[in-house]
Design a protein around this motif. Structure first.
Motif, PDB file in Angstrom:
ATOM      1  N   CYS A  26       0.807  -1.223   0.000  1.00  0.00           N
ATOM      2  CA  CYS A  26       0.000   0.000   0.000  1.00  0.00           C
ATOM      3  C   CYS A  26       0.834   1.264   0.000  1.00  0.00           C
ATOM      4  CB  CYS A  26      -0.955   0.015   1.191  1.00  0.00           C
ATOM      5  SG  CYS A  26      -0.155   0.366   2.783  1.00  0.00           S
ATOM      6  N   TYR A 103      -6.563  -0.416 -10.328  1.00  0.00           N
ATOM      7  CA  TYR A 103      -6.281   0.488  -9.217  1.00  0.00           C
ATOM      8  C   TYR A 103      -5.323  -0.164  -8.225  1.00  0.00           C
ATOM      9  CZ  TYR A 103      -6.933   3.775  -5.397  1.00  0.00           C
ATOM     10  OH  TYR A 103      -6.707   4.706  -4.402  1.00  0.00           O
ATOM     11  N   ARG A 104      -4.230   0.521  -7.950  1.00  0.00           N
ATOM     12  CA  ARG A 104      -3.253   0.065  -6.955  1.00  0.00           C
ATOM     13  C   ARG A 104      -3.548   0.789  -5.638  1.00  0.00           C
ATOM     14  NH1 ARG A 104       2.003  -1.490  -9.777  1.00  0.00           N
ATOM     15  NH2 ARG A 104       1.525  -1.487 -12.008  1.00  0.00           N
ATOM     16  N   PRO A 105      -4.021   0.095  -4.619  1.00  0.00           N
ATOM     17  CA  PRO A 105      -4.441   0.748  -3.379  1.00  0.00           C
ATOM     18  C   PRO A 105      -3.317   1.517  -2.700  1.00  0.00           C
ATOM     19  CG  PRO A 105      -5.241  -1.504  -3.475  1.00  0.00           C
ATOM     20  CD  PRO A 105      -4.261  -1.352  -4.597  1.00  0.00           C
ATOM     21  N   GLN A 106      -3.722   2.558  -1.990  1.00  0.00           N
ATOM     22  CA  GLN A 106      -2.799   3.377  -1.219  1.00  0.00           C
ATOM     23  C   GLN A 106      -3.064   3.176   0.274  1.00  0.00           C
ATOM     24  OE1 GLN A 106      -0.402   5.180  -3.001  1.00  0.00           O
ATOM     25  NE2 GLN A 106      -1.341   3.959  -4.640  1.00  0.00           N
ATOM     26  N   ASP A 109      -6.659   3.656   1.762  1.00  0.00           N
ATOM     27  CA  ASP A 109      -7.798   3.032   1.100  1.00  0.00           C
ATOM     28  C   ASP A 109      -8.458   2.006   2.022  1.00  0.00           C
ATOM     29  OD1 ASP A 109      -8.111   4.204  -1.492  1.00  0.00           O
ATOM     30  OD2 ASP A 109      -6.224   3.276  -2.088  1.00  0.00           O
ATOM     31  N   CYS A 110      -9.694   1.657   1.682  1.00  0.00           N
ATOM     32  CA  CYS A 110     -10.469   0.759   2.539  1.00  0.00           C
ATOM     33  C   CYS A 110      -9.890  -0.660   2.511  1.00  0.00           C
ATOM     34  CB  CYS A 110     -11.937   0.757   2.124  1.00  0.00           C
ATOM     35  SG  CYS A 110     -12.234   0.168   0.451  1.00  0.00           S
ATOM     36  N   LEU A 113     -10.129  -3.097  -0.712  1.00  0.00           N
ATOM     37  CA  LEU A 113      -9.216  -2.796  -1.820  1.00  0.00           C
ATOM     38  C   LEU A 113      -7.813  -3.333  -1.537  1.00  0.00           C
ATOM     39  CD1 LEU A 113     -10.044   0.821  -3.072  1.00  0.00           C
ATOM     40  CD2 LEU A 113      -9.913  -1.246  -4.460  1.00  0.00           C
ATOM     41  N   ARG A 114      -7.313  -3.078  -0.333  1.00  0.00           N
ATOM     42  CA  ARG A 114      -5.968  -3.547  -0.002  1.00  0.00           C
ATOM     43  C   ARG A 114      -5.929  -5.072   0.095  1.00  0.00           C
ATOM     44  NH1 ARG A 114      -4.871  -2.350   4.782  1.00  0.00           N
ATOM     45  NH2 ARG A 114      -6.638  -1.075   5.455  1.00  0.00           N
ATOM     46  N   TRP A 117      -6.071  -6.631  -3.432  1.00  0.00           N
ATOM     47  CA  TRP A 117      -4.827  -6.354  -4.151  1.00  0.00           C
ATOM     48  C   TRP A 117      -3.737  -7.347  -3.726  1.00  0.00           C
ATOM     49  CZ3 TRP A 117      -2.137  -4.492  -7.952  1.00  0.00           C
ATOM     50  CH2 TRP A 117      -0.847  -3.996  -7.807  1.00  0.00           C
ATOM     51  N   VAL A 231     -14.527  -5.680  -6.079  1.00  0.00           N
ATOM     52  CA  VAL A 231     -13.303  -5.057  -6.589  1.00  0.00           C
ATOM     53  C   VAL A 231     -13.202  -5.268  -8.099  1.00  0.00           C
ATOM     54  CG1 VAL A 231     -10.780  -5.106  -6.517  1.00  0.00           C
ATOM     55  CG2 VAL A 231     -12.089  -5.161  -4.391  1.00  0.00           C
TER      56      VAL A 231
END
Length: 389
Positions: A26, A103-106, A109-110, A113-114, A117, A231
């Motif tokens: 992340c 989308y690459r989660p940061q 992020d919720c 998403l992470r 990923w 996702v």
């Protein structure tokens, strides 16, 4: 020096390297504020991860095993494995073929998403380039047909609806029944935006889809029980948006298109507002400020389907400003902390419940006002004026 101490020092030196100083999944910075801080690494994958992402790694025991760098004992062979690998080596292997739209989660992020990923990278190995069927699936990601739980327009209840997303005509359709021939709505992806809103939707996989209909902002709130499915829908919307924007904004490059695939509001929350004469009673409204299109939208509640109104925010050179407002004479307002946004047409007075909220809103408005107007903003402003006339 004991082997434990020596290996800990080696690992801490590895974490200081630029490629390892951020979480492999992340991007969260690895910051040690205390000797007791848990700092994590997967000794099966050779990556350094943050505390949040380490939770998903713990669930993937077949492909990942984690230890704390400072609190656990590291054997010599595991330390050597971490030295030979690291985040950069893992990225080259596990993120070799990530689609441009994916989308690459940061860091903030919720969870879903992470979580997905990490599972997609290591457990399913979707981006190594070795699984041809997965790459083929991503090449057709612009089509999706399935069932989602959707909130009713005027009701709180969620009901199952069939959704069909198509890159062929750049639309999202949804149907009341799975065997329905006629869609309840046909939505263009031109102004569509999808963003995860688990707190607002009330479900960990909650997704908010926003689009324009008759020059008004419309919200759809949906979720799926399965994290991988929701996702996939999110990235499918991004895939169709990517295809549309490549065509509409040619010859724009990916660095210009990527920020347009998913846009987040700069700030959301309740404020009270009065009418244009400034003597009308204050009413509580849910406000959404978007810096990308320079709009302040307001709704009765966070889960409203249609906006009640919208305000375009220009620059200081065009007569826009924001300032703190004295609270005296705030007719009918229960809240004490006011702010005034000046526009060429009228002044808007808002009241906040807390002083911190007041400061945050003023800062957010100032951020938008300070940004230069882009060509598309003039079109947005013209459309909004035409709607009001």
């Amino acid at each position: 020096m004991a082997s434990w101490d020596r290996n800990t020092i080696i690992l801490l030196d590895l974490v200081k390297q630029p490629e390892n100083a951020r979480c492999a999944d992340c991007g969260a910075p690895v910051i040690f504020t205390s000797k007791l801080d848990p700092d994590w690494a997967s000794y099966k994958l050779g990556v350094f991860v943050c505390l949040n992402c380490s939770g998903t790694h713990r669930d993937l025991t077949d492909v990942s095993r984690v230890k704390s760098i400072r609190l656990d004992n590291w054997e010599d062979d595991l330390v050597e494995f971490m030295r030979r690998n690291g985040n950069a080596v893992a990225k080259a292997q596990y993120e070799k073929s990530v689609p441009a739209f994916y989308y690459r989660p940061q860091q903030h992020d919720c969870v879903v998403l992470r979580d997905q990923w990490i599972r997609a990278k290591y457990a399913r190995q979707e981006f190594t380039g070795k699984n041809g069927h997965l790459q083929k699936a991503y090449s057709s990601a612009g089509f999706c047909d399935g069932t989602l739980w959707k909130k009713g327009k005027n009701k709180r209840q969620f009901q199952k609806r069939r959704f069909v997303l198509s890159q062929d005509d750049f639309t999202l359709r949804y149907f009341i029944k799975e065997d329905s021939k006629v869609a309840k709505a046909i939505i263009s992806v031109r102004n569509m935006n999808a963003v995860f809103q688990p707190e607002k939707v009330g479900h960990q996989n909650g997704l908010q889809i926003t689009y324009m209909t008759e020059d008004r902002t419309r919200n759809l709130f949906v979720y799926h029980e399965n994290g991988q499915e929701i996702v996939n829908w999110f990235n499918a919307v991004r895939a169709v948006r990517y295809a549309y924007l490549r065509k509409a904004l040619a010859p724009a490059n990916d660095s210009e298109l990527m920020p347009l695939l998913t846009t987040r509001s700069l700030k959301e929350g309740y404020m009270e507002k009065t009418g244009p004469m400034q003597w009308e009673p204050f009413k509580r409204r849910w406000f959404v400020l978007c810096s990308v299109d320079r709009k302040l939208l307001y709704f009765k509640t966070p889960m409203d389907a249609l906006e009640l109104g919208a305000v375009f925010i220009g620059t200081e050179a065009h007569g826009f400003s924001v300032r703190e407002t004295p609270t005296r004479g705030s007719r009918g307002s229960r809240w004490r902390y006011g702010l005034t946004m000046e526009t060429p047409d009228r002044n808007f007075i808002f009241m906040c419940e807390q002083e911190l909220e007041q400061r945050d809103w003023i800062k957010a408005f100032q951020q938008v006002i300070a940004q230069p107007l882009l060509p598309q903003h003039y079109s947005i402003e013209a459309n909004m004026k035409r709607k009001k006339s």
